[in-house]
Design an enzyme around this catalytic site. Sequence first.
Site, PDB file in Angstrom:
ATOM      1  N   GLU A 170      12.942 -29.039  39.262  1.00  0.00           N
ATOM      2  CA  GLU A 170      14.138 -29.692  38.719  1.00  0.00           C
ATOM      3  C   GLU A 170      14.119 -31.195  39.001  1.00  0.00           C
ATOM      4  OE1 GLU A 170      15.652 -28.090  36.607  1.00  0.00           O
ATOM      5  OE2 GLU A 170      15.012 -26.077  37.176  1.00  0.00           O
ATOM      6  N   ALA A 209      20.007 -16.578  21.934  1.00  0.00           N
ATOM      7  CA  ALA A 209      21.246 -17.194  22.419  1.00  0.00           C
ATOM      8  C   ALA A 209      20.964 -18.508  23.144  1.00  0.00           C
ATOM      9  CB  ALA A 209      21.980 -16.230  23.347  1.00  0.00           C
ATOM     10  N   ILE A 222      15.645 -16.726  22.870  1.00  0.00           N
ATOM     11  CA  ILE A 222      15.470 -17.048  21.445  1.00  0.00           C
ATOM     12  C   ILE A 222      16.669 -16.657  20.578  1.00  0.00           C
ATOM     13  CG2 ILE A 222      12.951 -16.891  21.691  1.00  0.00           C
ATOM     14  CD1 ILE A 222      13.068 -14.341  19.948  1.00  0.00           C
TER      15      ILE A 222
END
Length: 705
Positions: free
Chosen positions: A487, A621, A619
């Site tokens: 991150e 939502a 793919i």
Amino acid sequence: MAASALEENIEGNPLLQDFDFPPFDVVEAKHVRPGIRALLKILESDLVELERTVEPSWPKLVEPLEKITDRLSVVWGIVNHLKSVKDTAELRSAIEDVQAEKVKFQLRLGQSKPIFNAFKAIRESPDWQTLSDSCKRIVESQIKEAVLNGVSLEDDKREQFNKIEQELERLSQKFEENVLDATKKFEKLITDKKEIEGLPATALGLAAQTAVSKGHESATAENGPWIITLDAPSFIAVMQHARNRSLREEVYRAYVTRASSGDLNNTEIIDQILKLRLEKAKLLNYNNYAEVSMAMKMATVDKAEELLEKLRRASWDAAVKDMEDLKLFSKSQGELEADDLTHWDINFWSERLRESKFDINEEALRPFFSLPKVMDALFNLAKTLFGIEIESADGLAPVWNKDVRLFRVKDSLGNPIAYFYFDPYSRPSEKKQGAWMDEVVGRSRVLSRDGTSARLPIAHMVCNQTPPVGDKPSLMTFHEVETVFHEFGHALQHMLTKQDEGLVAGIRGIEWDAVELPSQFMENWCYHRETLMGIAKHYETGESLPEDIYLKLVAARTFRAGSLSLRQIRFATVDLELHTKYVPGGPESIYEIDQRVCERTQVIPPLPEDRFLCSFSHIFAGGYAAGYYSYKWAEVLSADAFSAFEDAGLDDSKAVKETGHKFRETILALGGGKPPLEVFVEFRGREPSPDALLRHNGLLPVAAL
């Protein structure tokens, strides 16, 4: 409500204030409906004014447009962020109420003819050649995006397009809710301790805690009763550790058939989504939805398929051998199931094999990875590689939880260049799972706070690790360490940008399949001896991680790499097949396509009743439709980028600094202002090759080393 009271209400609304740092501490659900509606009104009138006065010039087109899009993304970003880290039923329902209005405004903005024509006029003007690379990229991508948003469609077609967009938004939400509800619905109550033999203490504690929350007040980790669910921590613990094979089978079957029956069945929704995506593609004059998806990415459908096939061939034999190893190992343990290993046995035996091979126990390593040490080592690495200083700025700005930290990033002269929030700990009652980085505000010349220097970027990094207990700091698993590095890589690209054009600063305007490059790149440093040894100090005694354990961690990196690679290739391939070849209502069902893909990507075929597609939120939502291949695509780029440091010599501190400086000036500084392939070539001196990724994963034939 009287007009004056309404104005007063808006005036006191923290979402509409002017701020340097968002007022995270005072925004509540009650501010969302009036705040977002008032904001959309303001932006609507700004848009009308822009369309009335627009000229094909930067000050009369791009600057006012950036102000509109930025204000919406900053304010909506605050609301959305709070939903992720401080969720309540009130906030959820407030967001739901205004979502359609927000989508409507975005469609109106994306389909503005006057704005579109002004961008085209800039591209066709004699001044075009004098524009900088980044300005050209902005113009090109605004034209492309407007076309993909339906700007060129005639009235009736545009109306159809907008209906499709709103319906797709609704179906995605419904898909996600069904997955959530189906996951929640499965519960298995266990009262006999023999049935859950093998589960580690953390998993037993979780199962007892779940039982207490479901009304079994006297449940304890030691004596039960225990409730097993399909939530990731519970599901994974059963798959990896439960000795009871029939329990593993029952839980596995429930997991791969989630949201595929009854009133939570997603099959019909998937068909609807694929049908509407295909209709949308045809309206835009594309053959299929994958082509629409790739229009704003680095890859083409052919190039993505070519990469997946290359990786598939490199992974297949290794995955077959992984399976053989499991069979031999389970046989050596005298297990009856050895000749008949199947889906619910693989994770269990993989864990046993990993323990016997590398003697690594994640839980036992935690004391060596305390959060303060990990952050110190990460900041030292950033200083070495990129010449930046990171210091605490706690108290400078409001936060949404007492555990959230704020940091200031300074350049080598001591000037602040960015800020970031860090929210490390898990809060299951209000915070969604996983880890992510997002922008709070981006770097921008136009949105300068003082009229002279660019507005500085602010990011947030969110993780979900174990909170401190008593006077112990947060003790992390090695996987959690990798997650923080990952991150932080995203955050660096946002914060170290040198782009002053807000529309392509930081991670904005970077093609989706290149955006994971810096994050996956940073993970490599967790295996770098000097970096890891800098982190891995026992939080009580200060002793370093024993050398043999470091070597085992490095060796375990390639454990079952072939199998793990094929798993990602299955997901990526079925995603592309559904968005290129699938015909809604045609001869082949979505499940038959998945089974067909699995013949080439899975060593043991899935169960006939496998309905994993019904919970494939990435793919259906999320943002990965016809884009799941991006994980592998960016992994190739990041491994190849790290190999530049290996080539220079990881032990040569001067070479590492020089290569780090080059990485900063290209990959991290240029943002979306240049095509990612050009940026990569500028850093690496050549086009990317998958060899470094295969080598890191131990999947290159030995002869090629």
